[in-house]
Design an enzyme around this catalytic site. Structure first.
Site, short mmCIF file in Angstrom:
data_model
loop_
_atom_site.label_atom_id
_atom_site.label_comp_id
_atom_site.label_asym_id
_atom_site.label_seq_id
_atom_site.Cartn_x
_atom_site.Cartn_y
_atom_site.Cartn_z
N ASP A 163 10.17 2.01 66.82
CA ASP A 163 9.03 2.52 67.57
C ASP A 163 7.93 3.05 66.65
O ASP A 163 6.94 3.60 67.10
CB ASP A 163 9.47 3.62 68.55
CG ASP A 163 10.14 4.80 67.85
OD1 ASP A 163 10.05 4.90 66.60
OD2 ASP A 163 10.75 5.62 68.54
N GLY A 164 8.13 2.90 65.34
CA GLY A 164 7.08 3.29 64.41
C GLY A 164 7.01 4.79 64.17
O GLY A 164 6.14 5.25 63.44
N ASP A 298 14.79 -3.25 49.14
CA ASP A 298 13.51 -2.84 49.74
C ASP A 298 13.27 -1.34 49.60
O ASP A 298 12.18 -0.87 49.86
CB ASP A 298 13.44 -3.25 51.21
CG ASP A 298 14.66 -2.79 51.98
OD1 ASP A 298 15.77 -3.26 51.65
OD2 ASP A 298 14.53 -1.96 52.87
C1 LIG Z 1 14.77 1.16 53.51
O1 LIG Z 1 13.99 0.06 53.83
C2 LIG Z 1 14.19 -0.43 55.15
C3 LIG Z 1 13.35 -1.66 55.30
O2 LIG Z 1 12.04 -1.38 55.19
C4 LIG Z 1 13.82 0.60 56.16
O3 LIG Z 1 14.14 0.15 57.46
C5 LIG Z 1 14.59 1.87 55.88
O4 LIG Z 1 14.14 2.88 56.74
C6 LIG Z 1 14.40 2.28 54.44
N1 LIG Z 1 15.23 3.41 54.17
C7 LIG Z 1 14.71 4.59 54.09
C8 LIG Z 1 15.67 5.66 53.79
O5 LIG Z 1 13.52 4.81 54.21
#
Ligand SMILES: *[C@@H]1O[C@H](CO)[C@@H](O)[C@H](O)[C@H]1NC(C)=O
Ligand SMILES: *[C@@H]1O[C@H](CO)[C@@H](O)[C@H](O)[C@H]1NC(C)=O
Ligand SMILES: *[C@@H]1O[C@H](CO)[C@@H](O)[C@H](O)[C@H]1NC(C)=O
Ligand SMILES: *[C@@H]1O[C@H](CO)[C@@H](O)[C@H](O)[C@H]1NC(C)=O
Ligand SMILES: *[C@@H]1O[C@H](CO)[C@@H](O)[C@H](O)[C@H]1NC(C)=O
Length: 536
Positions: A163-164, A298
């Protein structure tokens, strides 16, 4: 509508860039110091989820949080030290709007970054900023350029099923921990502000079907660059090699000044540098017992700084199997496996670079990859705090002594106390001293200290204590501490967030307010039952 006139109408558009922040006059020399408008952005416009190709960014506007907005925390150090702002700006309503997505900086063309990644061992395809917006960059008076990014600022073309939004809980953790890591001396993204709203967000906190209403929050975070290993991987996987080259050239020119941009082996030099820096970063994590929790490609920065604070944790009882993400049943990202996760990520980075490397360069790069664990180990040993050794670690592991306080109390103990085995005021050393081989270890340790003493004129022990205290923190952001601050923050009481933020600015210094709050005490009974909730 939030949509603004587009400044660049061709498909080739900006990286990022407000020329200045609204609260200060642009300096003369900043004029014309625009970054290269280097990258193509997504030809498709509109905020709907899609598969995106042939670009690095999509245009994406933040969705303002529903008010009332509360400024839950700010980092004076980041505002003043990185953004050249006078902290007095924070009282204005405008400030809250700017740092939560309600208003855009003049000239800002907000973007969501397209990237991919290997998650939990598998290629996950397109990921991208699903709830983050890059607002632009700012070059401060020290000449450093920082990229400003909002997290929790609404849906983007990369939101997948999300949901952003980000909830108060995870935003408080990111805000506090990124600033705390900085003051521990560990390379990291920074946090400038935390705004909390009343906008409801639904989360299944433990992925057990129990959906709960929480509130949305936005963190303004800063990094020299937000590019990740996954930023390169998606281009490589999709065969977008011109773009891959372009992005790499940009990253090298901007962030790796020692790499000559004309050299034919510059990608190899880049790779070698990332392998080294990431190994050193992960050794630093280990040295303070930090488990990141989601070491996916990522979530790993190309600049080897800590980013994406999610279900991280600081290890308490020494345990290589410590896993901060309680849903990570396999222990893939346990603290003891962390370096191997780093190695895996370096392998994936190499795979992403392969199309740009000659066969001979690939061979060299494979050898470089093999040095990762060695660099990690060498660096860990260097960071392994003075006077300790693997046998000491074994004692900790066997007695499950507290990682942070064992090192700290050893640092604080005088030679006299060590000799008399007087640990009345040192709860962690008491645990350690219950080990059958503790006495043997201590004798060896004292002998060594004695030898050092004969080589040194100054009082070797006070020297040792001072040196050790400057590298062994007394306070780290333990889960129970964060949790206690979060519980209050959920009720709009941000006092404990402020207290923790303040104390963790000087983690090596004993502070009365911290002692009073019990931050150096044995964790309270309820801390052991805490689970790090993973939805964020
Ligand atoms: C790590 O990257 C993924 C993909 O963008 C994201 O969904 C996830 O929230 C990230 N993890 C954190 C801890 O931000
Ligand atoms: C680098 O390459 C550019 C053009 O490709 C050329 O103009 C320049 O002289 C080169 N610089 C060096 C130091 O080789
Ligand atoms: C490896 O990285 C560390 C930390 O970033 C740095 O201090 C060191 O100089 C690097 N070594 C090499 C050979 O690049
Ligand atoms: C925690 O681990 C589980 C199991 O591997 C994974 O599905 C989940 O995404 C992880 N949580 C986060 C926030 O990364
Ligand atoms: C042990 O050390 C504490 C200070 O940490 C001191 O107050 C106490 O008197 C010492 N006890 C003995 C028996 O030496």
């Amino acid at each position: 509508s939030q949509r603004r006139d587009r400044r660049s109408t061709s498909g080739i558009a900006a990286t990022v860039g407000p020329p200045c922040l609204p609260w200060r006059e642009p300096r003369q020399e900043e004029e014309g110091r625009q970054r290269p408008r280097a990258f193509p952005i997504d030809q498709v416009r509109g905020n709907f989820i899609r598969s995106v190709t042939n670009c690095i960014f999509s245009e994406a506007f933040p969705t303002p949080l529903k008010g009332p907005l509360r400024l839950a925390a700010v980092s004076k150090d980041a505002l003043e030290g990185l953004l050249d702002l006078d902290v007095a700006v924070i009282v204005s309503d405008e400030f809250r709007q700017y740092v939560s997505g309600g208003k855009l900086f003049p000239g800002s063309e907000p973007l969501a970054h397209r990237y991919g990644g290997h998650q939990f061992g598998y290629w996950a395809g397109q990921l991208g900023d699903g709830r983050a917006h890059l607002l632009g960059h700012y070059t401060n008076r020290k000449g450093e350029t920082w990229e400003l990014q909002l997290k929790g600022s609404g849906k983007t073309p990369y939101s997948r099923s999300g949901d952003g939004r980000a909830v108060v809980r995870s935003s408080v953790r990111e805000f506090l921990c990124s600033e705390a890591m900085y003051f521990l001396g560990i390379p990291t993204s920074r946090a400038a502000s935390l705004v909390v709203s009343d906008e409801p967000v639904w989360r299944d906190q433990f992925y057990n079907g129990n959906v709960k209403t929480e509130r949305g929050a936005v963190v303004l975070r800063l990094a020299k660059s937000w590019f990740r290993i996954g930023s390169l991987e998606i281009l490589s996987q999709n065969g977008e090699l011109d773009l891959l080259r372009k992005l790499l050239n940009f990253v090298i020119a901007e962030h790796f000044p020692s790499i000559h941009s004309n050299k034919s082996d510059k990608y190899l030099a880049f790779y070698t540098s990332v392998v080294n820096d990431t190994a050193c970063l992960m050794a630093e994590w280990m040295s303070v017992g930090f488990a990141h929790g989601v070491c996916n490609t990522d979530n790993f920065s190309l600049l080897s700084v800590t980013i994406d604070y999610g279900p991280f944790g600081f290890m308490e009882a020494y345990d290589p199997d410590f896993v901060p993400n309680t849903s990570d049943d396999e222990g893939r990202y346990s603290i003891g496996a962390q370096a191997h996760a780093g190695l895996f990520n370096m392998e994936k980075l190499l795979d992403a670079l392969r199309p740009l490397l000659s066969a001979a360069q690939q061979e060299v790069a494979e050898m470089v990859l093999k040095t990762f664990l060695d660099i990690y180990q060498t660096s860990s040993r260097m960071l392994l705090k003075d006077g300790t050794c693997l046998r000491f670690i074994q004692l900790m592991e066997d007695t499950r002594a507290d990682f942070t306080m064992t090192f700290r109390q050893l640092s604080e103990a005088s030679a006299h106390q060590l000799r008399r085995r007087n640990f009345t005021q040192a709860w962690a050393l008491q645990d350690l001293a219950s080990h059958g081989r503790f006495s043997d270890w201590l004798n060896v340790y004292l002998l060594r200290l004695g030898r050092q003493a004969t080589h040194s004129r100054k009082d070797p022990h006070s020297d040792r204590q001072a040196r050790m205290k400057s590298v062994n923190p007394r306070y780290v952001l333990r889960n129970w501490m964060a949790e206690s601050a979060i519980r209050k923050a959920e009720r709009n009481d941000f006092s404990e967030v402020a207290l923790l933020h303040d104390i963790l600015r000087q983690p090596f210094l004993t502070q009365a307010s911290a002692e009073q709050a019990g931050y150096a005490d044995k964790p309270p009974w309820w801390a052991h039952q805490l689970k790090v909730s993973c939805s964020s």
